[in-house]
Design a protein around this motif. Structure first.
Motif, PDB file in Angstrom:
ATOM      1  N   ARG A  12      40.258  42.283  29.274  1.00  0.00           N
ATOM      2  CA  ARG A  12      40.124  41.816  30.666  1.00  0.00           C
ATOM      3  C   ARG A  12      40.638  40.382  30.812  1.00  0.00           C
ATOM      4  NH1 ARG A  12      34.787  43.969  30.291  1.00  0.00           N
ATOM      5  NH2 ARG A  12      33.873  41.976  30.890  1.00  0.00           N
ATOM      6  N   ALA A  16      43.738  39.270  33.154  1.00  0.00           N
ATOM      7  CA  ALA A  16      43.534  38.235  34.184  1.00  0.00           C
ATOM      8  C   ALA A  16      44.534  37.093  33.991  1.00  0.00           C
ATOM      9  CB  ALA A  16      42.101  37.697  34.128  1.00  0.00           C
ATOM     10  N   GLU A  31      37.858  28.525  34.708  1.00  0.00           N
ATOM     11  CA  GLU A  31      36.829  29.119  35.590  1.00  0.00           C
ATOM     12  C   GLU A  31      37.374  30.365  36.287  1.00  0.00           C
ATOM     13  OE1 GLU A  31      33.754  27.970  36.355  1.00  0.00           O
ATOM     14  OE2 GLU A  31      33.797  25.892  35.668  1.00  0.00           O
ATOM     15  N   ALA A  32      38.534  30.181  36.928  1.00  0.00           N
ATOM     16  CA  ALA A  32      39.126  31.268  37.713  1.00  0.00           C
ATOM     17  C   ALA A  32      39.485  32.458  36.816  1.00  0.00           C
ATOM     18  CB  ALA A  32      40.363  30.773  38.448  1.00  0.00           C
ATOM     19  N   CYS A  34      38.060  33.271  33.913  1.00  0.00           N
ATOM     20  CA  CYS A  34      36.837  33.928  33.444  1.00  0.00           C
ATOM     21  C   CYS A  34      36.195  34.736  34.572  1.00  0.00           C
ATOM     22  CB  CYS A  34      35.851  32.891  32.901  1.00  0.00           C
ATOM     23  SG  CYS A  34      36.399  32.196  31.329  1.00  0.00           S
ATOM     24  N   LYS A  35      36.238  34.187  35.774  1.00  0.00           N
ATOM     25  CA  LYS A  35      35.649  34.876  36.919  1.00  0.00           C
ATOM     26  C   LYS A  35      36.398  36.185  37.185  1.00  0.00           C
ATOM     27  CE  LYS A  35      34.264  34.221  41.660  1.00  0.00           C
ATOM     28  NZ  LYS A  35      34.598  33.594  42.925  1.00  0.00           N
ATOM     29  N   ALA A  36      37.736  36.106  37.185  1.00  0.00           N
ATOM     30  CA  ALA A  36      38.532  37.308  37.453  1.00  0.00           C
ATOM     31  C   ALA A  36      38.324  38.364  36.376  1.00  0.00           C
ATOM     32  CB  ALA A  36      40.022  36.939  37.544  1.00  0.00           C
ATOM     33  N   GLY A  38      35.552  38.639  34.622  1.00  0.00           N
ATOM     34  CA  GLY A  38      34.138  38.977  34.493  1.00  0.00           C
ATOM     35  C   GLY A  38      33.601  38.676  33.106  1.00  0.00           C
ATOM     36  N   SER A  40      32.123  35.374  30.500  1.00  0.00           N
ATOM     37  CA  SER A  40      31.617  33.992  30.515  1.00  0.00           C
ATOM     38  C   SER A  40      32.573  33.073  29.765  1.00  0.00           C
ATOM     39  CB  SER A  40      30.239  33.927  29.858  1.00  0.00           C
ATOM     40  OG  SER A  40      30.374  34.135  28.457  1.00  0.00           O
ATOM     41  N   LYS A  41      32.490  31.783  30.122  1.00  0.00           N
ATOM     42  CA  LYS A  41      33.351  30.814  29.423  1.00  0.00           C
ATOM     43  C   LYS A  41      33.029  30.791  27.929  1.00  0.00           C
ATOM     44  CE  LYS A  41      34.297  26.600  31.406  1.00  0.00           C
ATOM     45  NZ  LYS A  41      34.125  25.493  32.389  1.00  0.00           N
ATOM     46  N   LYS A  51      42.597  27.811  26.337  1.00  0.00           N
ATOM     47  CA  LYS A  51      43.313  28.486  27.423  1.00  0.00           C
ATOM     48  C   LYS A  51      44.777  28.671  27.024  1.00  0.00           C
ATOM     49  CE  LYS A  51      45.385  27.553  31.689  1.00  0.00           C
ATOM     50  NZ  LYS A  51      45.692  26.561  32.713  1.00  0.00           N
TER      51      LYS A  51
END
Lengths: 189, 189
Positions: A12, A16, A31-32, A34-36, A38, A40-41, A51
């Motif tokens: 995932r 992303a 952040e973006a 990890c959010k996309a 789903g 956690s950092k 990154k």
């Protein structure tokens, strides 16, 4: 009945990173991403050192699909000239998609402005492989200077992808005569 | 005795935006731009509505130098073919500079990924002007299809600039034969 296999956090994150950097650029935040995905950092940093490494891995992961979407099957019976033209037909067809933003590997290198970045190195290698395909076909087709022809073809590839990606040209009626002129100039069968 | 005229805050901001975005990308922050220009954020926002407007203005401000560095003087007595080749000789020469990162106008459009951004619009217009130069020379030189030749030449321009900018090719021995092959295919005198 189909069995759906849920993608792993790693898959995932790779997806992303590929999707968001292509759409928004390499400046996209952790952040973006990890959010996309789903995820956690904390999990992200357990899976990828940084990154930068995630970005490099996502480009590498896409390379098989990139190659498959462009190159003809090995030994498909067509001439070297036709096999080269096949790649450019694919570029033109891909450029027609509304979400097309040009070659992701070229874009990453331009955006990062650092050719020693892990993602730049991956991108460089993938394009060098495409150049090697052109060179091998050029030799097969008896081009007068296979090295020159391969450099010309990857230049046209990048130029066409870039101009279609910024919507400066839709490539219709452009790419086939351009490549044909270069193949003819190289006495390519 | 020479009189030095200190650049105005506006000039310093335009210069900082041009230099820093070319080197680091459009993601460069307002803080960094103001710091490099020696101008307060308050002053910046008095001079430019937004960072986007500053970026667009800095690209526009560079366009005269861009054109002058590439195009031959008007009516210099050379043939249309030679005048087109002149542009590409300039590209090759510029690409040899260590700070070369490719065409700044192409890079901005690729990085912004938004062709409605004020800076993208400026970049698009400047490259459209260069395409118009190619088209006009193509017509002058009796090209069989001046529209096609102009599109081919700007494709080579962008492809060559991009590949040299990412250090994938130094253009030596590449750009002249590529352009010549396209001019020949167009029966260009």
């Amino acid at each position: 009945m189909t069995t759906e296999v849920k993608p792993s956090p790693r898959e995932r994150l790779l997806e992303a990173a590929a999707t968001l950097t292509y759409r928004d650029g390499v400046g996209i935040g952790v952040e973006a991403l990890c959010k996309a995905a789903g995820v956690s950092k904390r999990s992200m940093y357990q899976l990828f050192e940084s990154k930068d490494e995630l970005l490099a891995a996502s480009l590498k992961e896409r390379s098989a699909a990139f190659v498959a979407s462009l190159l003809p099957p090995a030994d498909d019976g067509r001439s070297a000239r036709e096999r080269i033209l096949h790649v450019f037909e694919q570029v033109q067809s891909q450029a027609g998609a509304p979400e097309f933003r040009g070659c992701r590997y070229l874009a990453v290198q331009i955006e990062l402005k650092d050719q020693t970045h892990p993602a730049s190195r991956v991108a460089h290698q993938i394009k060098a492989n495409l150049t090697a395909f052109f060179r091998s076909e050029a030799e097969q087709g008896g081009a007068s200077d296979p090295d020159l022809l391969a450099r010309q073809l990857i230049l046209v590839f990048d130029g066409a992808s870039a101009r279609a990606g910024i919507q400066a040209d839709d490539l219709t009626g452009l790419i086939a005569p351009t490549v044909a002129a270069l193949l003819d100039a190289a006495d390519m069968r």
